[in-house]
Design an enzyme around this catalytic site. Structure first.
Site, PDB file in Angstrom:
ATOM      1  N   GLU A   1       1.521  16.259 -54.854  1.00 43.11           N
ATOM      2  CA  GLU A   1       2.029  16.490 -53.585  1.00 43.11           C
ATOM      3  C   GLU A   1       3.623  16.348 -53.527  1.00 43.11           C
ATOM      4  OE1 GLU A   1       2.120  13.248 -50.022  1.00 43.11           O
ATOM      5  OE2 GLU A   1       1.584  12.533 -52.026  1.00 43.11           O
TER       6      GLU A   1
ATOM      7  N   ASP B   1       9.668   2.189 -64.932  1.00 38.30           N
ATOM      8  CA  ASP B   1      10.778   2.745 -64.947  1.00 38.30           C
ATOM      9  C   ASP B   1      11.530   2.796 -63.854  1.00 38.30           C
ATOM     10  OD1 ASP B   1      12.718   4.125 -66.334  1.00 38.30           O
ATOM     11  OD2 ASP B   1      11.716   6.044 -66.643  1.00 38.30           O
TER      12      ASP B   1
HETATM   13  P1  ADP Z   1      11.597  13.960 -64.662  1.00 40.87           P
HETATM   14  O1  ADP Z   1      10.228  13.603 -65.015  1.00 40.87           O
HETATM   15  O2  ADP Z   1      12.145  15.283 -65.012  1.00 40.87           O
HETATM   16  O3  ADP Z   1      12.520  12.745 -64.748  1.00 40.87           O
HETATM   17  P2  ADP Z   1      11.211  12.990 -61.851  1.00 40.87           P
HETATM   18  O4  ADP Z   1       9.998  12.997 -61.524  1.00 40.87           O
HETATM   19  O5  ADP Z   1      11.994  12.032 -62.032  1.00 40.87           O
HETATM   20  O6  ADP Z   1      11.523  13.990 -62.973  1.00 40.87           O
HETATM   21  O7  ADP Z   1      11.651  13.736 -60.479  1.00 40.87           O
HETATM   22  C1  ADP Z   1      13.051  14.150 -60.320  1.00 40.87           C
HETATM   23  C2  ADP Z   1      13.365  14.236 -58.906  1.00 40.87           C
HETATM   24  O8  ADP Z   1      12.745  14.959 -58.049  1.00 40.87           O
HETATM   25  C3  ADP Z   1      13.232  12.669 -58.420  1.00 40.87           C
HETATM   26  O9  ADP Z   1      14.063  11.835 -58.457  1.00 40.87           O
HETATM   27  C4  ADP Z   1      13.028  12.830 -56.965  1.00 40.87           C
HETATM   28  O10 ADP Z   1      14.285  13.135 -56.249  1.00 40.87           O
HETATM   29  C5  ADP Z   1      12.476  14.383 -56.957  1.00 40.87           C
HETATM   30  N1  ADP Z   1      10.985  14.478 -56.675  1.00 40.87           N
HETATM   31  C6  ADP Z   1      10.201  13.742 -57.787  1.00 40.87           C
HETATM   32  N2  ADP Z   1       8.605  14.097 -57.378  1.00 40.87           N
HETATM   33  C7  ADP Z   1       8.705  14.614 -56.039  1.00 40.87           C
HETATM   34  C8  ADP Z   1       7.963  15.192 -55.237  1.00 40.87           C
HETATM   35  N3  ADP Z   1       6.519  14.732 -55.453  1.00 40.87           N
HETATM   36  N4  ADP Z   1       8.326  15.693 -54.179  1.00 40.87           N
HETATM   37  C9  ADP Z   1       9.696  15.711 -53.963  1.00 40.87           C
HETATM   38  N5  ADP Z   1      10.539  15.179 -54.723  1.00 40.87           N
HETATM   39  C10 ADP Z   1      10.283  14.745 -55.850  1.00 40.87           C
END
Ligand code: ADP
Length: 293
Positions: free
Chosen positions: A94, A197
């Site tokens: 989502e 984390d």
């Molecule tokens: P990675 O696995 O590359 O570290 P993350 O899952 O931490 O990536 O996501 C990076 C950033 O993207 C998050 O800090 C957040 O700001 C944004 N983000 C992550 N998941 C979502 C989501 N489902 N919807 C909108 N923004 C998201």
């Protein structure tokens, strides 16, 4: 070339909306994966991509997100599907439209995290391994928390550090620290469902101001490990911690154990990013060993 048609098909096959593959847009991603937004509101998805060998990482992330989402305690993106397409692995979840940091809602995040930590099971660990950053994170179940932390957290990272060439600096300190764990972990935690984390970059707030946590490395462990990490790099605020401890007070001795839990992340940073974290890791180990004489 990213095969957005295949990913859009996988989304509708998994019960999601029919999305126009041409709507994919790069999203400000994290450190590990490429991130995209696919679709437009109210039907849009957040997609992370990596090499095909990282499918297991995304499968474990999806399982972790589902485990947290199912608690109904704190908002996490609901995962939809994982797979490979066009020579890439992907996870689709989502998409959550984010607002800015909400100091006035930090207390809500603290209360909701405490509620999440109340979710328990019989042993420490989890049903599957996952990753922390891009490092493998073993979650073999153990009945005893100090055993779990020694074998599958500190011991695992110390072995990795030895393989990365830091062995001569750590061998003696590391062995003494592992032997001292039962004395340093001088309380008896219940296995709590953890984010795993929880640094500031993995906390956000949706458009209604509700807290959202991202990118977990889920397992069941001492809840102090999550709280310690919120203090490691900052970004949570005093209201968060006050609300958390009001909902569920921490045991005496947390301040000491905090270093023990954060050492895991500093060793992981050493193993991922190199010698910039060496001094900090050694300092933490020295302080911990000084407490046990
Ligand atoms: P990675 O696995 O590359 O570290 P993350 O899952 O931490 O990536 O996501 C990076 C950033 O993207 C998050 O800090 C957040 O700001 C944004 N983000 C992550 N998941 C979502 C989501 N489902 N919807 C909108 N923004 C998201």
């Amino acid at each position: 070339m990213i095969d957005w048609s295949a990913i859009a098909t996988a989304i509708s096959d998994a019960g999601g909306e029919r999305i126009d593959p041409g709507t994919a847009r790069a999203a400000g991603g994290g450190c590990i994966n490429e991130a995209y937004r696919l679709g437009s509101d109210p039907h849009s998805y957040f997609v992370k991509l990596n090499g095909p060998e990282q499918l297991a990482m995304f499968e474990a992330e999806a399982a972790g997100l589902a485990e947290l989402a199912d608690t109904g305690t704190i908002r996490v993106p609901r995962p939809l599907c994982t797979g490979t397409a066009g020579g890439r692995s992907y996870i689709v979840m989502e998409h959550i439209a984010l607002g800015g940091y909400r100091a006035d809602r930090a207390a809500e995040a603290g209360r909701q995290l405490a509620a999440m930590h109340r979710i328990s099971r019989a042993d420490f660990g989890w049903d599957r391994d996952n990753t922390i950053g891009s490092t493998h994170q073993p979650n073999n179940p153990e009945q005893d928390w100090a055993t779990f932390w020694g074998r599958h957290r500190l011991g695992f990272q110390l072995d990795l550090a030895a393989r990365n060439g830091y062995g001569h600096r750590f061998r003696d300190q590391g062995e003494r620290l592992l032997a001292a764990l039962p004395a340093l972990i001088d309380h008896d935690p219940v296995p709590s469902l953890l984010h795993g984390d929880l640094w500031g970059g993995n906390l956000g707030f949706d458009q209604d101001g509700h807290p959202v946590i991202f990118d977990p490395a889920v397992y069941y462990g001492d809840r102090e490990a999550d709280i310690a990490m919120t203090e490691l790099f900052g970004g949570f605020g005093g209201d968060f911690h006050a609300a958390y401890t009001e909902a569920w007070a921490l045991d005496p001795g947390y301040r000491t154990r905090k270093d023990l839990y954060n050492l895991y992340h500093i060793l992981n940073h050493l193993n991922l990013f190199g010698t910039g974290y060496l001094g900090q890791a050694q300092g933490m180990m020295q302080r911990l060993l000084a407490q046990v004489g």
